[in-house]
Enzyme design. Structure first.
Site, mmCIF file in Angstrom:
data_model
loop_
_atom_site.group_PDB
_atom_site.id
_atom_site.type_symbol
_atom_site.label_atom_id
_atom_site.label_comp_id
_atom_site.label_asym_id
_atom_site.label_seq_id
_atom_site.Cartn_x
_atom_site.Cartn_y
_atom_site.Cartn_z
ATOM 1 C CG HIS A 270 -2.073 0.905 1.142
ATOM 2 N ND1 HIS A 270 -2.028 2.240 1.439
ATOM 3 C CD2 HIS A 270 -3.335 0.656 0.707
ATOM 4 C CE1 HIS A 270 -3.213 2.788 1.226
ATOM 5 N NE2 HIS A 270 -4.028 1.841 0.782
ATOM 6 C CG ASP A 327 -8.170 -4.060 -3.409
ATOM 7 O OD1 ASP A 327 -7.363 -3.135 -3.623
ATOM 8 O OD2 ASP A 327 -9.407 -3.902 -3.412
HETATM 9 C C1 SDX Z 1 -5.969 0.324 -3.063
HETATM 10 O O1 SDX Z 1 -4.204 4.755 -1.797
HETATM 11 C C2 SDX Z 1 -5.266 4.116 -1.266
HETATM 12 O O2 SDX Z 1 -5.760 4.456 -0.207
HETATM 13 C C3 SDX Z 1 -5.766 2.958 -2.126
HETATM 14 C C4 SDX Z 1 -6.829 2.071 -1.495
HETATM 15 C C5 SDX Z 1 -8.131 2.821 -1.273
HETATM 16 O O3 SDX Z 1 -8.906 2.412 -0.409
HETATM 17 O O4 SDX Z 1 -8.413 3.761 -2.085
HETATM 18 O O5 SDX Z 1 -6.362 1.590 -0.241
HETATM 19 C C6 SDX Z 1 -7.171 0.901 -2.398
HETATM 20 O O6 SDX Z 1 -5.661 0.714 -4.150
HETATM 21 C C7 SDX Z 1 -5.155 -0.688 -2.326
HETATM 22 C C8 SDX Z 1 -3.888 -1.166 -3.140
HETATM 23 C C9 SDX Z 1 -4.386 -2.215 -4.155
HETATM 24 N N1 SDX Z 1 -3.291 -2.601 -5.077
HETATM 25 C C10 SDX Z 1 -2.729 -3.815 -5.019
HETATM 26 O O7 SDX Z 1 -2.970 -4.648 -4.160
HETATM 27 C C11 SDX Z 1 -1.758 -4.104 -6.156
HETATM 28 C C12 SDX Z 1 -0.482 -4.766 -5.604
HETATM 29 N N2 SDX Z 1 0.183 -3.756 -4.777
HETATM 30 C C13 SDX Z 1 1.300 -3.040 -5.428
HETATM 31 O O8 SDX Z 1 1.061 -2.766 -6.795
HETATM 32 C C14 SDX Z 1 1.748 -1.892 -4.562
HETATM 33 O O9 SDX Z 1 1.814 -2.327 -3.262
HETATM 34 C C15 SDX Z 1 1.039 -0.565 -4.587
HETATM 35 C C16 SDX Z 1 0.783 -0.066 -5.974
HETATM 36 C C17 SDX Z 1 -0.270 -0.641 -3.863
HETATM 37 C C18 SDX Z 1 1.940 0.412 -3.882
HETATM 38 O O10 SDX Z 1 3.132 0.407 -4.660
HETATM 39 P P1 SDX Z 1 4.389 1.212 -4.149
HETATM 40 O O11 SDX Z 1 4.037 2.628 -3.948
HETATM 41 O O12 SDX Z 1 5.551 0.891 -5.026
HETATM 42 O O13 SDX Z 1 4.602 0.541 -2.731
HETATM 43 P P2 SDX Z 1 5.856 0.722 -1.872
HETATM 44 O O14 SDX Z 1 6.564 2.002 -2.189
HETATM 45 O O15 SDX Z 1 5.430 0.477 -0.468
HETATM 46 O O16 SDX Z 1 6.780 -0.501 -2.344
HETATM 47 C C19 SDX Z 1 7.935 -0.789 -1.566
HETATM 48 C C20 SDX Z 1 8.624 -1.911 -2.292
HETATM 49 C C21 SDX Z 1 8.872 -1.612 -3.762
HETATM 50 O O17 SDX Z 1 10.066 -2.310 -4.115
HETATM 51 P P3 SDX Z 1 11.447 -1.434 -4.158
HETATM 52 O O18 SDX Z 1 11.234 -0.353 -5.173
HETATM 53 O O19 SDX Z 1 11.650 -0.911 -2.733
HETATM 54 O O20 SDX Z 1 12.494 -2.454 -4.572
HETATM 55 O O21 SDX Z 1 7.816 -3.099 -2.265
HETATM 56 C C22 SDX Z 1 7.549 -3.514 -3.594
HETATM 57 C C23 SDX Z 1 7.734 -2.288 -4.471
HETATM 58 O O22 SDX Z 1 8.075 -2.705 -5.783
HETATM 59 N N3 SDX Z 1 6.143 -3.941 -3.614
HETATM 60 C C24 SDX Z 1 5.754 -5.177 -3.886
HETATM 61 C C25 SDX Z 1 4.348 -5.146 -3.756
HETATM 62 N N4 SDX Z 1 3.960 -3.917 -3.415
HETATM 63 C C26 SDX Z 1 5.075 -3.177 -3.318
HETATM 64 N N5 SDX Z 1 6.411 -6.284 -4.238
HETATM 65 C C27 SDX Z 1 5.667 -7.394 -4.467
HETATM 66 N N6 SDX Z 1 4.320 -7.448 -4.346
HETATM 67 C C28 SDX Z 1 3.638 -6.336 -4.002
HETATM 68 N N7 SDX Z 1 2.296 -6.369 -3.904
#
Ligand code: SDX
Length: 392
Positions: A270, A327
């Site tokens: 998130h 989700d």
């Molecule tokens: C919603 O914003 C809100 O409030 C949204 C929401 C709402 O109610 O409106 O809460 C609803 O959208 C929830 C999120 C739903 N999306 C997913 O579940 C999709 C899978 N999640 C990822 O795509 C991701 O976690 C995001 C898009 C949600 C956040 O991405 P970020 O901003 O890159 O997350 P981060 O900065 O915390 O990531 C830290 C690290 C990164 O790697 P590095 O760049 O440090 O090497 O963790 C990795 C990310 O690539 N990472 C994941 C991951 N999520 C983050 N790796 C594997 N699996 C994942 N799901």
């Protein structure tokens, strides 16, 4: 807090949005709506009452809730000509594509509630959006399965009405199971608002220009559709089904950790929560309860539980503070109720409409409000002279 920054062109912008509606503490995993914790609202309130709270700032009295619910009930029908818009889509169109189109089309139907300078017209537009979104969502489902549209019934609850419009057919009345109605209402509560997420920010930015409120909500639906946002609930259940068995979980954990693999664990991570999403906690518990009450034993829930257990102990996910989000479990419940995965994000949009409407109202009612204008940090060429084609 408001953040202010100044860079090269001497431009000062306030990267801020002040709001009284929802508070999130991502490190502590706290979510409050007008000060009330989400777990208390999910267990003790209902979606109509939460809608009143988000819009008005206080919990309603019994009389206020009855008046509000009655107003919403009387706006649930849509103009008969709106039904024509569905027929322009192929039956296999994704229901979110249909929602973008049909909700956008609403902007052409209600000229008596689009003068946003008039507080009364803003209120009428808000009530119409909250009332009609379930009807439009149910019609999107009916169209996708080739069944006739079902009209709303004023003697049903908001959530019961939606379930009836979705699952009732002329040949057979749909019996609303109280377990299903309560689970659906809880899911609506948990998806209603979430501070300045991408789709809410989209609605605010579109609305800041004075655009038609129905069109602004359509913009929010478009943004929510993305798999990084609301589309993740559909993607998460598809992922769990693809994994299929707990023995295959390590393969997907490895893929999620592989930087060269675009695969992400859907329903995990998130932008704000660096702790367990409080909504996921409620949904994880509800998934077990609802499936047991419905007498359904979906092996997907076992896969989800095991995946969560492994991920929460894996150093990669621990170090990056990746936890289940809203989700991750919602699809297990929605599938048990009978929805296809393609309807999952539609249900998210249905619930989030009240949050988008509340946030839009808060912004438009602010006399200091100006059009949004995000700026950039320019990293392109410095100025250079044009080179004629003959010299290139
Ligand atoms: C919603 O914003 C809100 O409030 C949204 C929401 C709402 O109610 O409106 O809460 C609803 O959208 C929830 C999120 C739903 N999306 C997913 O579940 C999709 C899978 N999640 C990822 O795509 C991701 O976690 C995001 C898009 C949600 C956040 O991405 P970020 O901003 O890159 O997350 P981060 O900065 O915390 O990531 C830290 C690290 C990164 O790697 P590095 O760049 O440090 O090497 O963790 C990795 C990310 O690539 N990472 C994941 C991951 N999520 C983050 N790796 C594997 N699996 C994942 N799901």
């Amino acid at each position: 807090n408001t953040g202010a920054f100044t860079y090269d062109p001497g431009f000062t912008s306030t990267a801020s949005c002040e709001s009284k509606i929802t508070f999130i503490d991502g490190d502590q995993g706290v979510l409050l709506h007008r000060g009330y914790p989400i777990d208390q609202l999910a267990e003790q309130s209902n979606f109509m009452e939460l809608s009143y709270l988000l819009l008005n700032g206080e919990l309603p009295s019994k009389a206020e809730l009855e008046k509000f619910s009655g107003t919403i009930t009387r706006h649930t029908m849509v103009h008969e000509q709106l039904a024509q818009f569905y027929r322009g889509f192929r039956r296999d169109a994704h229901p979110m594509a249909v929602m973008c189109g049909v909700v956008g089309a609403l902007s052409a139907f209600y000229h008596d509630s689009t003068d946003i300078a008039d507080p009364h017209q803003r209120l009428v537009a808000s009530h119409r959006l909250i009332a009609k979104i379930p009807t439009i969502a149910a019609m999107a489902y009916k169209y996708s399965v080739g069944q006739p549209f079902v009209y709303p019934k004023n003697n049903l609850s908001y959530t019961g009405n939606f379930l009836n419009m979705t699952f009732s057919v002329p040949a057979e009345e749909y019996e609303i199971d109280p377990v299903v109605e309560a689970a659906m209402d809880k899911i609506f509560i948990l998806h209603a608002d979430h501070e300045q997420n991408a789709s809410t920010s989209t609605v605010r930015l579109a609305g800041s220009s004075g655009a038609n409120p129905f069109a602004c909500i359509a913009a929010g639906i478009a943004c929510l559709w993305g798999p990084a946002h609301g589309g993740a609930n559909e993607a998460a259940l598809n992922m769990l089904r693809e994994i299929g068995h707990i023995d295959r979980i390590p393969e997907y954990i490895a893929r999620a950790k592989n930087k060269d693999d675009p695969f992400r664990l859907m329903g995990f991570g998130h932008r704000v929560y660096k702790n367990y999403d409080p909504r996921a906690k409620v949904l994880g518990k509800a998934a077990t309860e609802v499936l047991a009450k419905l007498g359904k034993n979906d092996p997907i829930l076992d896969v989800a539980r095991k995946l969560e257990e492994i991920a929460l102990t894996d150093p990669y996910f621990v170090e990056k503070k990746l936890y289940p989000n809203v989700d991750f479990y919602s699809g297990v419940i929605l599938s048990a109720i009978g929805f296809p995965t393609t309807m999952f994000t539609v249900l998210f949009a249905l619930a989030r409409t009240v949050g988008w409407v509340a946030q839009w109202n808060e912004m438009i009612a602010d006399p200091e409000q100006k059009i949004g204008r995000p700026r950039q940090l320019y990293t392109g060429h410095t100025q250079r002279d044009y080179v004629p084609l003959t010299q290139r």
